[in-house]
Design a protein around this motif. Structure first.
Motif, PDB file in Angstrom:
ATOM      1  N   ASN A   6    -109.014 -41.843 -14.491  1.00 58.47           N
ATOM      2  CA  ASN A   6    -107.950 -43.087 -14.683  1.00 58.47           C
ATOM      3  C   ASN A   6    -107.027 -42.762 -14.514  1.00 58.47           C
ATOM      4  O   ASN A   6    -106.232 -41.839 -15.825  1.00 58.47           O
ATOM      5  CB  ASN A   6    -108.886 -43.998 -15.426  1.00 58.47           C
ATOM      6  CG  ASN A   6    -108.334 -45.231 -15.792  1.00 58.47           C
ATOM      7  OD1 ASN A   6    -107.712 -45.734 -15.452  1.00 58.47           O
ATOM      8  ND2 ASN A   6    -107.951 -45.364 -17.284  1.00 58.47           N
ATOM      9  N   LYS A   7    -105.857 -43.698 -13.834  1.00 55.35           N
ATOM     10  CA  LYS A   7    -104.484 -43.127 -14.275  1.00 55.35           C
ATOM     11  C   LYS A   7    -103.690 -42.125 -13.418  1.00 55.35           C
ATOM     12  O   LYS A   7    -102.636 -41.473 -14.835  1.00 55.35           O
ATOM     13  CB  LYS A   7    -104.144 -44.321 -15.641  1.00 55.35           C
ATOM     14  CG  LYS A   7    -104.429 -45.183 -16.032  1.00 55.35           C
ATOM     15  CD  LYS A   7    -103.831 -45.430 -17.165  1.00 55.35           C
ATOM     16  CE  LYS A   7    -104.336 -47.066 -17.685  1.00 55.35           C
ATOM     17  NZ  LYS A   7    -103.700 -47.584 -19.057  1.00 55.35           N
ATOM     18  N   ILE A   8    -104.145 -41.010 -13.046  1.00 58.54           N
ATOM     19  CA  ILE A   8    -103.732 -40.142 -12.699  1.00 58.54           C
ATOM     20  C   ILE A   8    -104.694 -39.125 -11.713  1.00 58.54           C
ATOM     21  O   ILE A   8    -105.280 -39.411 -11.181  1.00 58.54           O
ATOM     22  CB  ILE A   8    -103.532 -38.728 -13.851  1.00 58.54           C
ATOM     23  CG1 ILE A   8    -103.717 -37.551 -13.466  1.00 58.54           C
ATOM     24  CG2 ILE A   8    -105.911 -38.814 -13.855  1.00 58.54           C
ATOM     25  CD1 ILE A   8    -103.606 -36.318 -15.231  1.00 58.54           C
ATOM     26  N   LYS A  76    -114.726 -31.038 -22.517  1.00 61.26           N
ATOM     27  CA  LYS A  76    -113.870 -30.783 -22.339  1.00 61.26           C
ATOM     28  C   LYS A  76    -112.165 -30.473 -22.303  1.00 61.26           C
ATOM     29  O   LYS A  76    -111.363 -29.547 -22.057  1.00 61.26           O
ATOM     30  CB  LYS A  76    -114.051 -29.778 -21.261  1.00 61.26           C
ATOM     31  CG  LYS A  76    -115.450 -29.717 -20.464  1.00 61.26           C
ATOM     32  CD  LYS A  76    -116.234 -30.351 -20.589  1.00 61.26           C
ATOM     33  CE  LYS A  76    -118.218 -29.452 -19.871  1.00 61.26           C
ATOM     34  NZ  LYS A  76    -118.898 -30.284 -18.880  1.00 61.26           N
ATOM     35  N   VAL A  77    -111.317 -32.031 -21.994  1.00 57.66           N
ATOM     36  CA  VAL A  77    -110.671 -32.762 -21.916  1.00 57.66           C
ATOM     37  C   VAL A  77    -110.363 -32.286 -23.250  1.00 57.66           C
ATOM     38  O   VAL A  77    -108.993 -32.344 -23.253  1.00 57.66           O
ATOM     39  CB  VAL A  77    -110.911 -33.997 -21.623  1.00 57.66           C
ATOM     40  CG1 VAL A  77    -109.057 -34.834 -21.572  1.00 57.66           C
ATOM     41  CG2 VAL A  77    -110.771 -34.075 -20.252  1.00 57.66           C
ATOM     42  N   LYS A  78    -110.715 -32.709 -24.079  1.00 55.82           N
ATOM     43  CA  LYS A  78    -110.166 -32.617 -25.925  1.00 55.82           C
ATOM     44  C   LYS A  78    -109.532 -31.079 -25.706  1.00 55.82           C
ATOM     45  O   LYS A  78    -108.926 -30.886 -26.602  1.00 55.82           O
ATOM     46  CB  LYS A  78    -110.860 -33.077 -26.826  1.00 55.82           C
ATOM     47  CG  LYS A  78    -110.808 -32.842 -28.649  1.00 55.82           C
ATOM     48  CD  LYS A  78    -112.545 -32.959 -29.051  1.00 55.82           C
ATOM     49  CE  LYS A  78    -112.569 -34.593 -29.124  1.00 55.82           C
ATOM     50  NZ  LYS A  78    -113.849 -35.026 -29.485  1.00 55.82           N
ATOM     51  N   MET A  79    -110.636 -29.918 -25.833  1.00 56.20           N
ATOM     52  CA  MET A  79    -111.147 -28.573 -25.624  1.00 56.20           C
ATOM     53  C   MET A  79    -108.982 -28.402 -25.020  1.00 56.20           C
ATOM     54  O   MET A  79    -108.752 -27.813 -25.842  1.00 56.20           O
ATOM     55  CB  MET A  79    -111.514 -28.200 -25.643  1.00 56.20           C
ATOM     56  CG  MET A  79    -112.923 -28.180 -26.476  1.00 56.20           C
ATOM     57  SD  MET A  79    -112.285 -28.341 -28.499  1.00 56.20           S
ATOM     58  CE  MET A  79    -112.470 -26.567 -28.327  1.00 56.20           C
ATOM     59  N   THR A  80    -108.801 -28.473 -24.308  1.00 59.46           N
ATOM     60  CA  THR A  80    -108.207 -28.200 -23.403  1.00 59.46           C
ATOM     61  C   THR A  80    -106.563 -28.537 -23.427  1.00 59.46           C
ATOM     62  O   THR A  80    -105.455 -27.961 -24.394  1.00 59.46           O
ATOM     63  CB  THR A  80    -107.563 -28.913 -21.391  1.00 59.46           C
ATOM     64  OG1 THR A  80    -109.105 -28.010 -20.998  1.00 59.46           O
ATOM     65  CG2 THR A  80    -106.735 -28.244 -21.330  1.00 59.46           C
ATOM     66  N   ARG A  81    -106.764 -29.704 -23.890  1.00 63.35           N
ATOM     67  CA  ARG A  81    -105.478 -30.656 -25.379  1.00 63.35           C
ATOM     68  C   ARG A  81    -105.160 -29.698 -26.157  1.00 63.35           C
ATOM     69  O   ARG A  81    -104.083 -29.283 -26.845  1.00 63.35           O
ATOM     70  CB  ARG A  81    -105.285 -32.023 -25.708  1.00 63.35           C
ATOM     71  CG  ARG A  81    -105.194 -33.205 -24.033  1.00 63.35           C
ATOM     72  CD  ARG A  81    -105.626 -33.883 -24.486  1.00 63.35           C
ATOM     73  NE  ARG A  81    -106.175 -35.271 -23.192  1.00 63.35           N
ATOM     74  CZ  ARG A  81    -106.376 -36.535 -22.869  1.00 63.35           C
ATOM     75  NH1 ARG A  81    -107.332 -36.284 -24.038  1.00 63.35           N
ATOM     76  NH2 ARG A  81    -106.689 -36.857 -21.874  1.00 63.35           N
ATOM     77  N   ILE A  82    -106.080 -29.076 -27.112  1.00 62.33           N
ATOM     78  CA  ILE A  82    -106.544 -28.615 -27.741  1.00 62.33           C
ATOM     79  C   ILE A  82    -105.249 -27.755 -27.319  1.00 62.33           C
ATOM     80  O   ILE A  82    -104.790 -26.642 -28.730  1.00 62.33           O
ATOM     81  CB  ILE A  82    -107.453 -27.869 -28.957  1.00 62.33           C
ATOM     82  CG1 ILE A  82    -107.614 -29.616 -29.789  1.00 62.33           C
ATOM     83  CG2 ILE A  82    -107.616 -26.821 -29.887  1.00 62.33           C
ATOM     84  CD1 ILE A  82    -109.391 -29.456 -30.008  1.00 62.33           C
ATOM     85  N   ILE A 178     -95.468 -29.841 -20.224  1.00 60.58           N
ATOM     86  CA  ILE A 178     -95.703 -30.829 -19.029  1.00 60.58           C
ATOM     87  C   ILE A 178     -96.757 -31.417 -18.599  1.00 60.58           C
ATOM     88  O   ILE A 178     -97.649 -32.541 -18.072  1.00 60.58           O
ATOM     89  CB  ILE A 178     -95.576 -30.007 -17.867  1.00 60.58           C
ATOM     90  CG1 ILE A 178     -93.379 -30.493 -18.104  1.00 60.58           C
ATOM     91  CG2 ILE A 178     -95.170 -30.750 -16.913  1.00 60.58           C
ATOM     92  CD1 ILE A 178     -92.610 -29.513 -16.644  1.00 60.58           C
ATOM     93  N   ALA A 179     -97.827 -30.244 -18.898  1.00 63.82           N
ATOM     94  CA  ALA A 179     -99.082 -30.312 -19.115  1.00 63.82           C
ATOM     95  C   ALA A 179    -100.007 -31.087 -19.944  1.00 63.82           C
ATOM     96  O   ALA A 179    -100.549 -32.120 -19.012  1.00 63.82           O
ATOM     97  CB  ALA A 179    -100.414 -28.782 -18.607  1.00 63.82           C
ATOM     98  N   LEU A 180     -99.562 -31.438 -20.611  1.00 62.91           N
ATOM     99  CA  LEU A 180    -100.212 -32.137 -21.826  1.00 62.91           C
ATOM    100  C   LEU A 180     -99.581 -33.212 -21.733  1.00 62.91           C
ATOM    101  O   LEU A 180    -101.113 -34.478 -21.976  1.00 62.91           O
ATOM    102  CB  LEU A 180     -99.382 -32.343 -22.953  1.00 62.91           C
ATOM    103  CG  LEU A 180    -100.520 -30.712 -24.150  1.00 62.91           C
ATOM    104  CD1 LEU A 180     -99.189 -30.539 -25.261  1.00 62.91           C
ATOM    105  CD2 LEU A 180    -101.676 -31.395 -24.632  1.00 62.91           C
ATOM    106  N   LYS A 184    -102.576 -36.729 -19.909  1.00 61.52           N
ATOM    107  CA  LYS A 184    -102.871 -37.011 -21.268  1.00 61.52           C
ATOM    108  C   LYS A 184    -103.628 -38.672 -21.000  1.00 61.52           C
ATOM    109  O   LYS A 184    -103.879 -39.072 -22.104  1.00 61.52           O
ATOM    110  CB  LYS A 184    -101.679 -37.663 -21.360  1.00 61.52           C
ATOM    111  CG  LYS A 184    -101.110 -39.078 -20.321  1.00 61.52           C
ATOM    112  CD  LYS A 184     -99.827 -39.499 -21.235  1.00 61.52           C
ATOM    113  CE  LYS A 184     -99.093 -40.409 -20.309  1.00 61.52           C
ATOM    114  NZ  LYS A 184     -97.508 -40.906 -21.135  1.00 61.52           N
ATOM    115  N   ASN A 185    -103.774 -38.908 -20.191  1.00 56.54           N
ATOM    116  CA  ASN A 185    -104.837 -40.029 -19.580  1.00 56.54           C
ATOM    117  C   ASN A 185    -106.339 -39.531 -19.351  1.00 56.54           C
ATOM    118  O   ASN A 185    -107.179 -40.948 -18.119  1.00 56.54           O
ATOM    119  CB  ASN A 185    -103.916 -41.051 -18.760  1.00 56.54           C
ATOM    120  CG  ASN A 185    -102.982 -41.704 -19.244  1.00 56.54           C
ATOM    121  OD1 ASN A 185    -103.577 -42.356 -20.715  1.00 56.54           O
ATOM    122  ND2 ASN A 185    -101.649 -41.933 -19.009  1.00 56.54           N
TER     123      ASN A 185
END
Length: 471
Positions: A6-8, A76-82, A178-180, A184-185
C-alpha cells in the motif's frame, strides 16, 4: 505479495531494502580498512582497534538467528524499522565523541542492527513478491550484500583519505533515514500466531552460548592457539550446547528453532554450500596480505586488483537469477563454486614474476566474482523458497549466519596458514600459494554439497514438496 503493498511501489521497496542492508555490508564493514585512522582518532592500542573491527561481525553472527526468530513472531517490517534506528544510533556513537567506550558500544549496536536487518529484509522480499519478481528481488538483495562487501574496502579507503572516516557514518545515517522514509507506509506482512507469546527462552539461551563459543573459536583460535586452554574449553562448551539444544528443542511444543527445518535437504544444502563458498572471504584477506608483503603494493593498489571481483559479480548475479527458471537452482549452485575455485587457483600461481602475476590475479578475480555471483541468488532462493512462510525469518537467519561464520572461518584458516608458514621460514610466495590452495579445497566442498543435497528438478517443483515435508 506485490499487489498488497500500500502506497509504496515495488521499486521503492527494493531501494529501501538495499539501503538497509548496505548499513552493514558497505558502512559497518568499512572498519576493516580504517583501523589506523580509528587508532589515530581515539588514541588507543592496536588490540582495542582490532576488537572494534571484529565486534560488529561477532554480534551479528551470534544474534542473527535470534533476530530472525523474533521477526517471524513480532513482524518483519517493524523489526526492520527498529534495526535502521539502531544503525543510526550506532553510527552516532562512533562519531559524536572520542570516547573509546562509545566506540565499542556503537559497534555492538551496529551488530544488533545488522543481525535484525538481514533475516527481516529477506522475509519481506519473500512475503511481498512472487515468482519471477521474487527471484529478481533476491538478486538485488544479493547485489546489495555482495556488492557492498566488494566495495567496502575501496570505498572506506577513499572516504577516509579524501574526506574523513567519520563521513562514512554520516552518509550511513542519511541513507538509513531515506530507507525509513521508503518503508514508512509498508504494511506489516506478519500473520500473527496466537501462541507467539510463548517464547522459548531456554532454547534461546543455549543457542546464543553455542554460537558465541564457536564464533570465538573460529575468529580468535588462530591467535590464541588452536590447542590453547580457552580454545579447547570453548570447543567443549560448543559440543555440550549442541547436545543440550537438541534435547531441549526436541520436546518443546513451540521451539526456538523448529528442528524439522533440517529435514529439508534443499535448505541444509543451501546453508552448508553457502557457508563453504563464503570461506572465500579469506581469499580476499590473504590476497591483500600477500600483495603488500610479497609484491610490495600499497593497500590502495591491492584493493584496485580486487575490483574485477566486484564488477564481474554484479554483472553475473542476474544471470544466476535467470538460470533458476530455465535450469533450476542446482546447476548454478554447482557451476558457481567451480568457477570460484578456478579463480582462487589462479591466485595461487605465485611463482610468476610480478607483472605476469598481476594479469593472472586480475583474471582470477574475475572468475572469483563471476562464480560467486552465479551462486548467490540460486542459493538464497533455495533457502527461502523451500521454507514455510512463517519460518522464513529464522531460516534466513540461519542461512546468513552460515555466511558470517564461513567468512570468519576462511579468514582465520587462510591467514593463520600464511602467517605460520612465513614464521617457520617458508617464502612469502610459497606460504600464500598454500593458503590459496586450502581456499580452493574449502570452496570445492561447496560443489559436492550442492551436487549431493540440492534436487535436480526445477525450483517450482521442489518448493511444493519441501514445504509439505517440513509442515
Amino acid at each position: 505479495m506485490i499487489g498488497s503493498i500500500n502506497k509504496i511501489s515495488g521499486s521503492k521497496l527494493l531501494v529501501g531494502i538495499v539501503l538497509s542492508i548496505l548499513t552493514y555490508w558497505l558502512f559497518a564493514q568499512s572498519f576493516l580498512n580504517i583501523g589506523p585512522k580509528i587508532q589515530e582518532t581515539f588514541g588507543v592500542s592496536p588490540e582495542i582497534v582490532n576488537i572494534s573491527v571484529s565486534l560488529t561481525s561477532f554480534v551479528t553472527g551470534v544474534f542473527m538467528v535470534v533476530a530472525g526468530n523474533v521477526s517471524d513472531r513480532f513482524g518483519k517490517v517493524k523489526m526492520t524499522r527498529i534495526a535502521l534506528i539502531l544503525s543510526i544510533i550506532g553510527s552516532l556513537m562512533l562519531i559524536v565523541s572520542g570516547n573509546v567506550v562509545l566506540l565499542l558500544l556503537g559497534r555492538v549496536v551496529q551488530g544488533f542492527s545488522a543481525a535484525i536487518i538481514m533475516p527481516a529484509t529477506i522475509s519481506i522480499v519473500n512475503d511481498f513478491f512472487d515468482g519471477d519478481e521474487r527471484q529478481k528481488s533476491l538478486s538485488f538483495w544479493s547485489i546489495g550484500a555482495f556488492g557492498g562487501t566488494g566495495l567496502s574496502s575501496f570505498f572506506a579507503g577513499a572516504m577516509a583519505t579524501f574526506i574523513s572516516w567519520q563521513s562514512i557514518f554520516i552518509l550511513s545515517i542519511l541513507l538509513s533515514l531515506i530507507a525509513l522514509f521508503l518503508l514508512k507506509n509498508l504494511p506489516e506482512s506478519k500473520r500473527f500466531d496466537k501462541q507467539s507469546s510463548r517464547f522459548d527462552y531456554v532454547g534461546l539461551t543455549i543457542f546464543v552460548i553455542m554460537i558465541a563459543s564457536i564464533s570465538f573459536v573460529i575468529t580468535q583460535g588462530y591467535k590464541l592457539g588452536w590447542l590453547s586452554s580457552p580454545t579447547l574449553i570453548l570447543s567443549v562448551i560448543f559440543v555440550i550446547c549442541i547436545y543440550a539444544f537438541y534435547k531441549v528443542e526436541k520436546v518443546k511444543k513451540i521451539p526456538f528453532i523448529d528442528l524439522k527445518l533440517f529435514k529439508n535437504k534443499s535448505f541444509v544444502g543451501a546453508v552448508v554450500a553457502n557457508c563453504l563458498l563464503n570461506t572465500g572471504v579469506g581469499v580476499i584477506a590473504l590476497f591483500n596480505m600477500y600483495a603488500q608483503a610479497g609484491l610490495a603494493f600499497s593497500a590502495f593498489q591491492a584493493g584496485l586488483l580486487t575490483l574485477p571481483y566486484l564488477i564481474t559479480l554484479l554483472l553475473v548475479v542476474r544471470l544466476g537469477e535467470k538460470s533458476i527458471k530455465r535450469f533450476g537452482a542446482k546447476r548454478a549452485m554447482v557451476i558457481g563454486p567451480i568457477v570460484t575455485a578456478a579463480g582462487i587457483l589462479l591466485f595461487s600461481l605465485t611463482f610468476f614474476n610480478t607483472s605476469i602475476y598481476v594479469v593472472v590475479a586480475l583474471t582470477g578475480a574475475m572468475f572469483f566474482g563471476g562464480g560467486t555471483g552465479l551462486f548467490a541468488t540460486p542459493a538464497l532462493s533455495t533457502a527461502v523458497s523451500t521454507t514455510p512462510a512463517e519460518k522464513v525469518g529464522v531460516a534466513s537467519g540461519i542461512f546468513k549466519m552460515g555466511s558470517t561464520l564461513g567468512g570468519a572461518f576462511g579468514i582465520a584458516i587462510m591467514t593463520s596458514i600464511f602467517t605460520g608458514l612465513t614464521q617457520s621460514g617458508q617464502s612469502v610466495d610459497a606460504a600464500a600459494s598454500t593458503g590459496f590452495i586450502v581456499g580452493v579445497c574449502l570452496v570445492i566442498g561447496g560443489v559436492f554439497t550442492s551436487a549431493c543435497l540440492i534436487p535436480t528438478r526445477k525450483m517450482k517443483q521442489v518448493e511444493k514438496e519441501q514445504v509439505a515435508e517440513v509442515e
